[in-house]
Design an enzyme around this catalytic site. Structure first.
Site, PDB file in Angstrom:
ATOM      1  NE  ARG A  12      -5.998   6.136   5.598  1.00  9.34           N
ATOM      2  CZ  ARG A  12      -5.231   5.536   6.507  1.00  9.34           C
ATOM      3  NH1 ARG A  12      -4.642   6.240   7.451  1.00  9.34           N
ATOM      4  NH2 ARG A  12      -5.048   4.229   6.476  1.00  9.34           N
ATOM      5  NE  ARG A  16      -4.700  -1.476  -4.369  1.00  5.72           N
ATOM      6  CZ  ARG A  16      -4.353  -1.798  -3.111  1.00  5.72           C
ATOM      7  NH1 ARG A  16      -3.917  -0.857  -2.278  1.00  5.72           N
ATOM      8  NH2 ARG A  16      -4.420  -3.037  -2.700  1.00  5.72           N
ATOM      9  CG  ASP A  70      -2.057  -0.920   1.197  1.00  9.09           C
ATOM     10  OD1 ASP A  70      -2.387  -1.414   0.109  1.00  9.09           O
ATOM     11  OD2 ASP A  70      -2.655  -1.165   2.267  1.00  9.09           O
TER      12      ASP A  70
HETATM   13  P1  FDA Z   1     -13.798  10.089  -4.580  1.00  9.31           P
HETATM   14  O1  FDA Z   1     -13.495  10.300  -3.137  1.00  9.31           O
HETATM   15  O2  FDA Z   1     -13.108  10.932  -5.577  1.00  9.31           O
HETATM   16  O3  FDA Z   1     -15.350  10.247  -4.780  1.00  9.31           O
HETATM   17  C1  FDA Z   1     -15.935  10.149  -6.101  1.00  9.31           C
HETATM   18  C2  FDA Z   1     -17.275   9.446  -6.021  1.00  9.31           C
HETATM   19  O4  FDA Z   1     -17.075   8.071  -5.621  1.00  9.31           O
HETATM   20  C3  FDA Z   1     -18.225  10.002  -4.982  1.00  9.31           C
HETATM   21  O5  FDA Z   1     -18.922  11.123  -5.478  1.00  9.31           O
HETATM   22  C4  FDA Z   1     -19.132   8.811  -4.752  1.00  9.31           C
HETATM   23  O6  FDA Z   1     -20.043   8.655  -5.816  1.00  9.31           O
HETATM   24  C5  FDA Z   1     -18.147   7.655  -4.791  1.00  9.31           C
HETATM   25  N1  FDA Z   1     -17.630   7.374  -3.440  1.00  9.31           N
HETATM   26  C6  FDA Z   1     -16.402   7.601  -2.970  1.00  9.31           C
HETATM   27  N2  FDA Z   1     -16.275   7.202  -1.687  1.00  9.31           N
HETATM   28  C7  FDA Z   1     -17.483   6.733  -1.321  1.00  9.31           C
HETATM   29  C8  FDA Z   1     -18.019   6.189  -0.119  1.00  9.31           C
HETATM   30  N3  FDA Z   1     -17.282   6.072   0.994  1.00  9.31           N
HETATM   31  N4  FDA Z   1     -19.308   5.808  -0.123  1.00  9.31           N
HETATM   32  C9  FDA Z   1     -20.072   5.931  -1.220  1.00  9.31           C
HETATM   33  N5  FDA Z   1     -19.630   6.440  -2.387  1.00  9.31           N
HETATM   34  C10 FDA Z   1     -18.356   6.839  -2.444  1.00  9.31           C
HETATM   35  N6  FDA Z   1      -5.229   5.361  -0.884  1.00  9.31           N
HETATM   36  C11 FDA Z   1      -3.910   5.539  -0.613  1.00  9.31           C
HETATM   37  O7  FDA Z   1      -3.491   6.665  -0.398  1.00  9.31           O
HETATM   38  N7  FDA Z   1      -3.075   4.452  -0.584  1.00  9.31           N
HETATM   39  C12 FDA Z   1      -3.496   3.189  -0.856  1.00  9.31           C
HETATM   40  O8  FDA Z   1      -2.697   2.241  -0.825  1.00  9.31           O
HETATM   41  C13 FDA Z   1      -4.874   3.002  -1.143  1.00  9.31           C
HETATM   42  N8  FDA Z   1      -5.384   1.775  -1.422  1.00  9.31           N
HETATM   43  C14 FDA Z   1      -6.693   1.662  -1.861  1.00  9.31           C
HETATM   44  C15 FDA Z   1      -7.171   0.424  -2.298  1.00  9.31           C
HETATM   45  C16 FDA Z   1      -8.435   0.325  -2.845  1.00  9.31           C
HETATM   46  C17 FDA Z   1      -8.932  -0.995  -3.339  1.00  9.31           C
HETATM   47  C18 FDA Z   1      -9.268   1.496  -2.949  1.00  9.31           C
HETATM   48  C19 FDA Z   1     -10.627   1.436  -3.567  1.00  9.31           C
HETATM   49  C20 FDA Z   1      -8.817   2.697  -2.469  1.00  9.31           C
HETATM   50  C21 FDA Z   1      -7.536   2.796  -1.910  1.00  9.31           C
HETATM   51  N9  FDA Z   1      -7.073   4.003  -1.430  1.00  9.31           N
HETATM   52  C22 FDA Z   1      -5.732   4.125  -1.144  1.00  9.31           C
HETATM   53  C23 FDA Z   1      -8.019   5.123  -1.167  1.00  9.31           C
HETATM   54  C24 FDA Z   1      -8.094   6.109  -2.326  1.00  9.31           C
HETATM   55  O9  FDA Z   1      -6.892   6.825  -2.424  1.00  9.31           O
HETATM   56  C25 FDA Z   1      -9.255   7.101  -2.126  1.00  9.31           C
HETATM   57  O10 FDA Z   1      -8.978   7.825  -0.962  1.00  9.31           O
HETATM   58  C26 FDA Z   1     -10.619   6.482  -2.015  1.00  9.31           C
HETATM   59  O11 FDA Z   1     -10.774   5.403  -2.891  1.00  9.31           O
HETATM   60  C27 FDA Z   1     -11.702   7.544  -2.364  1.00  9.31           C
HETATM   61  O12 FDA Z   1     -11.533   7.972  -3.679  1.00  9.31           O
HETATM   62  P2  FDA Z   1     -12.475   7.486  -4.877  1.00  9.31           P
HETATM   63  O13 FDA Z   1     -11.703   7.500  -6.138  1.00  9.31           O
HETATM   64  O14 FDA Z   1     -13.060   6.153  -4.523  1.00  9.31           O
HETATM   65  O15 FDA Z   1     -13.682   8.509  -4.927  1.00  9.31           O
END
Ligand code: FDA
Length: 325
Positions: free
Chosen positions: A304, A200, A149
């Site tokens: 977070r 990733r 990660d």
């Molecule tokens: P973003 O926050 O940009 O939101 C966009 C849209 O996604 C929202 O409007 C909503 O529709 C949907 N959404 C997002 N979060 C939601 C929630 N909690 N509930 C419902 N809908 C939601 N980060 C890091 O710094 N180091 C790492 O190693 C990892 N590893 C990791 C693994 C995996 C499998 C995932 C999915 C994520 C990570 N992350 C991570 C976290 C990543 O950096 C990020 O903070 C989160 O995924 C939130 O960003 P999104 O792109 O999902 O949506």
């Protein structure tokens, strides 16, 4: 929204050692590690449960079996980070070795994610690398994929450095994470992708200063889209890790337009978040891997998640109020 005051607020909470101790004690009871209190619907941990299926590897394996029965796969993450003593780092390493053995015995997907600060990176660089090697020595011959990660920008260079060193030394069942909010990530992508390694792609979960990271969500999203396109056409089984429907649609369209088959990449999402999207993607023929966190050290991870999606704060508060009745 990324970069918002709420993200900053929850990050401050996530770093508070006092709050962490208090929350873990309240949620888990004051039981000793050998006799932890079980999570139940009437404990505050009941609300944590939506994002973290339990304290033990057995809890995680039960959740994994349900995911696998529904056509999903998973990566197991034993929660823990920012270990401050060598003894604690050794204990975390032993815990991870136990997790690897339990996964082998259970016959579920052999895929784990871990953090280098959990293995002692803050205490001693060499010990953290040794600890990671111990995990790899058990996991790689057993066919595991081990994802390192990515933590806050303080650790980006050292994490990539350790990853690239292990890669040069012949480890091939390891992968890394790049965060689109960091300015440096597009350069990192070119270099790591040229190795042939699995990346990733995430937006980034940490609050970062403007000296190293985009502050506007639109800029983070634009960088994510650029990196995602490179990975889908030129990557090595990349993981498009997001819950963002716009990014997921864009990835699907880009892959179709460029003739990239759906088994050449995978989507990844966090346990308990956007289950509707997870199922829809599987039903549409895509591969979806769920990040499955478990363990007693859930507080920073949980904070977070709340910082990213303040709408969930209402869910948590409602859960706590109803449990208090
Ligand atoms: P973003 O926050 O940009 O939101 C966009 C849209 O996604 C929202 O409007 C909503 O529709 C949907 N959404 C997002 N979060 C939601 C929630 N909690 N509930 C419902 N809908 C939601 N980060 C890091 O710094 N180091 C790492 O190693 C990892 N590893 C990791 C693994 C995996 C499998 C995932 C999915 C994520 C990570 N992350 C991570 C976290 C990543 O950096 C990020 O903070 C989160 O995924 C939130 O960003 P999104 O792109 O999902 O949506």
């Amino acid at each position: 929204m990324l970069g918002s005051a709420s993200k900053a607020f929850f990050h401050l909470l996530a770093q508070s050692r006092t709050l962490k101790k208090l929350a873990t004690r309240v949620a888990m009871g004051t039981g000793s590690p050998s006799q932890p209190r079980r999570w139940g619907p009437r404990t505050p941990a009941g609300v944590v449960h939506r994002f973290v299926p339990g304290e033990t590897v057995e809890d995680a394996i039960r959740a994994a079996r349900v995911l696998e029965a529904n056509g999903l796969t998973e990566t197991f993450d034993l929660l823990g980070e920012s270990v401050t003593t060598l003894a604690h780092a050794d204990a975390s390493t032993r815990d991870y070795l136990h997790v690897v053995r339990a996964i082998i015995e259970a016959g579920v997907e052999r895929n784990i994610s871990l953090k280098l600060t959990q293995l002692g990176l803050d205490v001693d660089h060499a010990s953290a690398v040794d600890n990671l090697r111990k995990v790899l020595e058990l996991a790689e011959p057993a066919g595991f994929f081990v994802r390192i990660d990515m933590e806050s920008s303080k650790y980006t260079a050292v994490t990539l450095d350790i990853f690239e060193t292990l890669w040069q030394q012949g480890s091939r069942q390891i992968g890394v994470v790049l965060q689109s909010d960091l300015y440096r990530s597009e350069d990192d992508l070119r270099r790591i992708n040229a190795l042939g390694a699995r990346i990733r792609l995430v937006k980034g979960a940490y609050r970062e200063p403007k000296s190293v990271a985009y502050q506007k969500k639109a800029d983070v999203d634009a960088a994510y889209a650029r990196m995602m396109k490179v990975l889908i056409t030129d990557g090595h089984y990349p993981a498009i890790a997001t819950h963002d429907p716009a990014m997921i649609d864009m990835a699907r369209r880009w892959a179709e337009e460029h003739g990239v088959a759906s088994d050449r990449f995978e989507f990844q999402m966090l346990y308990g978040i956007r289950r509707d999207l997870q199922v829809m993607l599987v039903e549409s023929g895509y591969r979806v891997r769920i990040y499955l966190p478990f363990g007693r050290d859930w507080f920073p991870y949980f904070m977070r998640r709340l910082g990213e999606h303040p709408a969930d704060v209402g869910f948590v508060l409602r859960g706590l109020v109803s449990e208090g009745r």
